[in-house]
Enzyme design. Structure first.
Site, PDB file in Angstrom:
ATOM      1  N   GLY A  40      48.397  36.970  35.744  1.00 61.52           N
ATOM      2  CA  GLY A  40      48.089  37.665  36.999  1.00 61.52           C
ATOM      3  C   GLY A  40      49.337  38.268  37.629  1.00 61.52           C
ATOM      4  O   GLY A  40      49.456  38.310  38.852  1.00 61.52           O
ATOM      5  N   LEU A  76      41.338  37.007  31.301  1.00 60.53           N
ATOM      6  CA  LEU A  76      41.580  35.576  31.046  1.00 60.53           C
ATOM      7  C   LEU A  76      40.311  34.732  31.162  1.00 60.53           C
ATOM      8  O   LEU A  76      40.327  33.550  30.820  1.00 60.53           O
ATOM      9  CB  LEU A  76      42.664  35.045  31.983  1.00 60.53           C
ATOM     10  CG  LEU A  76      44.078  35.591  31.679  1.00 60.53           C
ATOM     11  CD1 LEU A  76      45.037  35.250  32.825  1.00 60.53           C
ATOM     12  CD2 LEU A  76      44.607  35.037  30.374  1.00 60.53           C
ATOM     13  N   TYR A  87      35.725  28.108  44.191  1.00 65.05           N
ATOM     14  CA  TYR A  87      37.184  28.330  44.220  1.00 65.05           C
ATOM     15  C   TYR A  87      37.897  27.047  44.638  1.00 65.05           C
ATOM     16  O   TYR A  87      38.895  26.645  44.020  1.00 65.05           O
ATOM     17  CB  TYR A  87      37.487  29.469  45.204  1.00 65.05           C
ATOM     18  CG  TYR A  87      38.965  29.777  45.407  1.00 65.05           C
ATOM     19  CD1 TYR A  87      39.661  30.592  44.508  1.00 65.05           C
ATOM     20  CD2 TYR A  87      39.659  29.286  46.512  1.00 65.05           C
ATOM     21  CE1 TYR A  87      41.016  30.890  44.703  1.00 65.05           C
ATOM     22  CE2 TYR A  87      41.008  29.584  46.717  1.00 65.05           C
ATOM     23  CZ  TYR A  87      41.676  30.386  45.814  1.00 65.05           C
ATOM     24  OH  TYR A  87      43.009  30.691  46.007  1.00 65.05           O
ATOM     25  N   SER A  88      37.378  26.366  45.674  1.00 62.58           N
ATOM     26  CA  SER A  88      38.014  25.127  46.143  1.00 62.58           C
ATOM     27  C   SER A  88      37.959  24.051  45.070  1.00 62.58           C
ATOM     28  O   SER A  88      38.923  23.292  44.881  1.00 62.58           O
ATOM     29  CB  SER A  88      37.323  24.614  47.409  1.00 62.58           C
ATOM     30  OG  SER A  88      37.428  25.578  48.426  1.00 62.58           O
ATOM     31  N   ILE A 123      49.075  33.488  52.401  1.00 61.44           N
ATOM     32  CA  ILE A 123      50.091  34.444  51.964  1.00 61.44           C
ATOM     33  C   ILE A 123      49.503  35.840  52.174  1.00 61.44           C
ATOM     34  O   ILE A 123      48.495  36.199  51.544  1.00 61.44           O
ATOM     35  CB  ILE A 123      50.464  34.235  50.478  1.00 61.44           C
ATOM     36  CG1 ILE A 123      50.796  32.759  50.200  1.00 61.44           C
ATOM     37  CG2 ILE A 123      51.607  35.166  50.086  1.00 61.44           C
ATOM     38  CD1 ILE A 123      51.933  32.175  51.018  1.00 61.44           C
TER      39      ILE A 123
HETATM   40  N1  LIG Z   1      47.321  34.900  48.776  1.00 64.63           N
HETATM   41  C1  LIG Z   1      47.087  33.707  49.292  1.00 64.63           C
HETATM   42  O1  LIG Z   1      46.979  33.538  50.518  1.00 64.63           O
HETATM   43  C2  LIG Z   1      46.972  32.489  48.407  1.00 64.63           C
HETATM   44  C3  LIG Z   1      46.791  31.256  49.040  1.00 64.63           C
HETATM   45  C4  LIG Z   1      46.677  30.112  48.275  1.00 64.63           C
HETATM   46  C5  LIG Z   1      46.728  30.205  46.896  1.00 64.63           C
HETATM   47  N2  LIG Z   1      46.900  31.415  46.306  1.00 64.63           N
HETATM   48  C6  LIG Z   1      46.945  31.434  44.840  1.00 64.63           C
HETATM   49  O2  LIG Z   1      48.102  32.122  44.400  1.00 64.63           O
HETATM   50  C7  LIG Z   1      47.797  32.833  43.210  1.00 64.63           C
HETATM   51  C8  LIG Z   1      48.080  34.320  43.404  1.00 64.63           C
HETATM   52  O3  LIG Z   1      47.321  34.784  44.517  1.00 64.63           O
HETATM   53  P1  LIG Z   1      47.351  36.301  44.991  1.00 64.63           P
HETATM   54  O4  LIG Z   1      46.968  36.303  46.414  1.00 64.63           O
HETATM   55  O5  LIG Z   1      48.602  36.949  44.559  1.00 64.63           O
HETATM   56  O6  LIG Z   1      46.120  36.881  44.146  1.00 64.63           O
HETATM   57  P2  LIG Z   1      45.793  38.404  43.796  1.00 64.63           P
HETATM   58  O7  LIG Z   1      44.311  38.499  43.731  1.00 64.63           O
HETATM   59  O8  LIG Z   1      46.520  39.325  44.699  1.00 64.63           O
HETATM   60  O9  LIG Z   1      46.389  38.556  42.327  1.00 64.63           O
HETATM   61  C9  LIG Z   1      45.812  37.900  41.256  1.00 64.63           C
HETATM   62  C10 LIG Z   1      46.128  38.666  39.993  1.00 64.63           C
HETATM   63  O10 LIG Z   1      45.345  38.098  38.941  1.00 64.63           O
HETATM   64  C11 LIG Z   1      44.740  39.146  38.209  1.00 64.63           C
HETATM   65  N3  LIG Z   1      43.476  38.703  37.647  1.00 64.63           N
HETATM   66  C12 LIG Z   1      42.320  38.444  38.316  1.00 64.63           C
HETATM   67  N4  LIG Z   1      41.347  38.138  37.452  1.00 64.63           N
HETATM   68  C13 LIG Z   1      41.887  38.192  36.205  1.00 64.63           C
HETATM   69  C14 LIG Z   1      41.368  37.983  34.895  1.00 64.63           C
HETATM   70  N5  LIG Z   1      40.082  37.687  34.696  1.00 64.63           N
HETATM   71  N6  LIG Z   1      42.205  38.125  33.838  1.00 64.63           N
HETATM   72  C15 LIG Z   1      43.493  38.460  34.021  1.00 64.63           C
HETATM   73  N7  LIG Z   1      44.040  38.673  35.253  1.00 64.63           N
HETATM   74  C16 LIG Z   1      43.238  38.544  36.326  1.00 64.63           C
HETATM   75  C17 LIG Z   1      44.515  40.245  39.227  1.00 64.63           C
HETATM   76  O11 LIG Z   1      44.350  41.510  38.609  1.00 64.63           O
HETATM   77  C18 LIG Z   1      45.770  40.147  40.072  1.00 64.63           C
HETATM   78  O12 LIG Z   1      46.820  40.954  39.571  1.00 64.63           O
HETATM   79  C19 LIG Z   1      46.340  32.540  42.883  1.00 64.63           C
HETATM   80  O13 LIG Z   1      46.259  31.453  41.999  1.00 64.63           O
HETATM   81  C20 LIG Z   1      45.759  32.167  44.233  1.00 64.63           C
HETATM   82  O14 LIG Z   1      44.627  31.354  44.126  1.00 64.63           O
HETATM   83  C21 LIG Z   1      47.015  32.557  47.021  1.00 64.63           C
END
Ligand SMILES: NC(=O)c1ccc[n+]([C@@H]2O[C@H](COP(=O)([O-])OP(=O)(O)OC[C@H]3O[C@@H](n4cnc5c(N)ncnc54)[C@H](O)[C@@H]3O)[C@@H](O)[C@H]2O)c1
Length: 256
Positions: free
Chosen positions: A20, A72, A163-164, A196
């Site tokens: 990702g 994925l 998701y949780s 974030i």
């Molecule tokens: N942003 C937040 O507030 C936050 C908070 C807690 C946890 N997280 C965790 O941090 C991590 C990153 O979060 P984010 O906000 O940058 O997410 P995001 O959605 O901005 O980015 C996720 C990336 O994963 C890729 N992706 C999604 N489905 C896919 C698939 N099937 N195959 C391959 N790639 C795929 C997307 O294209 C994207 O580039 C995640 O695990 C998320 O759960 C984020």
């Protein structure tokens, strides 16, 4: 917010795979590792954004991250992508399992298919990529696996049951893998981000009110951004955390 200025010399030339990595936190991680002199590959489903990121970083840093397109959710495709990453980098010392999709879905709307799909996008590939890459890490003397969980599973968020569940499951997976892989000097830790504020989060879910409410709960009274995850991830990847495994690190500005 800029990337952290600290340098981790042991990460120079280290092979790093980020899932990702095409946008959001993953894109900041790809850049952060590149700027440490690591050799970086990333897997993403979003081809246009990922190719644009690779071009931008190649122009800015003189080093091109290797982009591997894959969905994925498809375990076979995930395993092929892992093999392609090992072939591209020579060896992988750091695996960051980061890809996810935080859809909201009311309880009544969850179906068997949507439940399975959510676990496929948010949990299963964390295991199967680790399984695919651990043998090479073992052969090359060890490694660090960093799994992205979330504080969301501790916040009683009503619209995110699957998701949780996935994000809580990642903690159990982290501990189990750490126990299995520790004898091979492969460390496995989890990072739990708080709110974030990425471009996607703003577009889909966040409002000025929800951001303000979370800041009220945080000790640090500022918006957290993707770059805030880079330093903790570099630390967990580096030998600076050589005795640390099976742990969870919360990066939420002090909500918990
Ligand atoms: N942003 C937040 O507030 C936050 C908070 C807690 C946890 N997280 C965790 O941090 C991590 C990153 O979060 P984010 O906000 O940058 O997410 P995001 O959605 O901005 O980015 C996720 C990336 O994963 C890729 N992706 C999604 N489905 C896919 C698939 N099937 N195959 C391959 N790639 C795929 C997307 O294209 C994207 O580039 C995640 O695990 C998320 O759960 C984020």
């Amino acid at each position: 917010m800029t990337l952290p200025s600290g340098q981790f010399p042991d990460l120079r030339n280290r092979g790093v795979l980020v899932t990702g990595g095409g946008s959001g936190i993953g894109a900041a991680l790809v850049e952060g590792f590149l700027r440490q002199g690591a050799r970086v590959a990333f897997i993403d489903i979003a081809e246009d954004a990922s190719r644009a990121l690779a071009d931008k970083l190649a122009a800015e840093t003189g080093q091109r991250p290797e982009f591997i397109a894959a969905d994925l959710r498809d375990v076979g495709a995930a395993k092929e992508a892992a093999a392609a990453a090992i072939a591209a980098l020579g060896s992988i010392g750091v695996l960051v399992n980061n890809a996810a999709r935080d859809d909201r879905q009311p309880l009544e709307a969850v179906t068997e298919d949507s439940w399975d799909e959510s676990l496929a996008v948010n949990l299963s590939h964390f295991f199967f990529l680790s399984q695919a890459i651990a043998p090479q890490m073992r052969q090359t003397g060890g490694g660090s696996i960093i799994n992205f969980s979330s504080i969301a599973f501790m916040l009683n968020m009503p619209e995110m049951p699957a998701y949780s569940t996935a994000k809580a499951g990642i903690i159990g997976l982290t501990k189990s893998l750490a126990g299995k892989l520790g004898p091979d000097n492969i460390r496995v830790n989890a990072i739990l981000p708080g709110m974030i504020v990425t471009e996607r989060q703003r577009r889909l879910w966040l409002t000025e009110d929800s951001i303000a409410q979370m800041q009220e709960k945080q000790c640090l009274k500022r918006i957290l951004v993707a770059e805030d995850l880079v330093g903790p991830c570099l630390f967990l990847a580096s030998d600076c955390s050589a005795a640390m495994t099976a742990q969870t690190m919360i990066i939420d500005g002090g909500v918990f």
